[in-house]
Design a protein around this motif. Sequence first.
Motif, PDB file in Angstrom:
ATOM      1  N   ASP A  62       0.834  -1.212   0.000  1.00  0.00           N
ATOM      2  CA  ASP A  62       0.000   0.000   0.000  1.00  0.00           C
ATOM      3  C   ASP A  62       0.862   1.252   0.000  1.00  0.00           C
ATOM      4  N   TYR A  63       1.932   1.285   0.790  1.00  0.00           N
ATOM      5  CA  TYR A  63       2.799   2.457   0.826  1.00  0.00           C
ATOM      6  C   TYR A  63       3.618   2.606  -0.451  1.00  0.00           C
ATOM      7  N   ALA A  64       3.897   1.507  -1.123  1.00  0.00           N
ATOM      8  CA  ALA A  64       4.635   1.583  -2.379  1.00  0.00           C
ATOM      9  C   ALA A  64       3.788   2.234  -3.471  1.00  0.00           C
ATOM     10  N   ASN A  65       2.473   2.077  -3.355  1.00  0.00           N
ATOM     11  CA  ASN A  65       1.567   2.647  -4.354  1.00  0.00           C
ATOM     12  C   ASN A  65       1.334   4.150  -4.142  1.00  0.00           C
ATOM     13  N   LEU A  66       1.749   4.702  -3.003  1.00  0.00           N
ATOM     14  CA  LEU A  66       1.519   6.144  -2.752  1.00  0.00           C
ATOM     15  C   LEU A  66       2.430   6.990  -3.515  1.00  0.00           C
TER      16      LEU A  66
END
Length: 66
Positions: A62-66
């Motif tokens: 999820d944080y990689a997609n931000l």
Amino acid sequence: MSKKYPKVQDENTVVAEPAVSYAAQDVYRVPAKDTSTRERVMASTVSVDEYFDELISQVHADYANL
């Protein structure tokens, strides 16, 4: 002013068998395998480490997609 109370008629209480018996089952199930309840529960659970590893990988994704 006086209160008016409804007239209560005494009825005889009759005890009888219920029309439908509760929790009646005509179907008998034979277990497919000779496994205990504990074995079935343990087969469908994951360890705490596996759970948190999956959770952490989802947070990283999820944080990689931000």
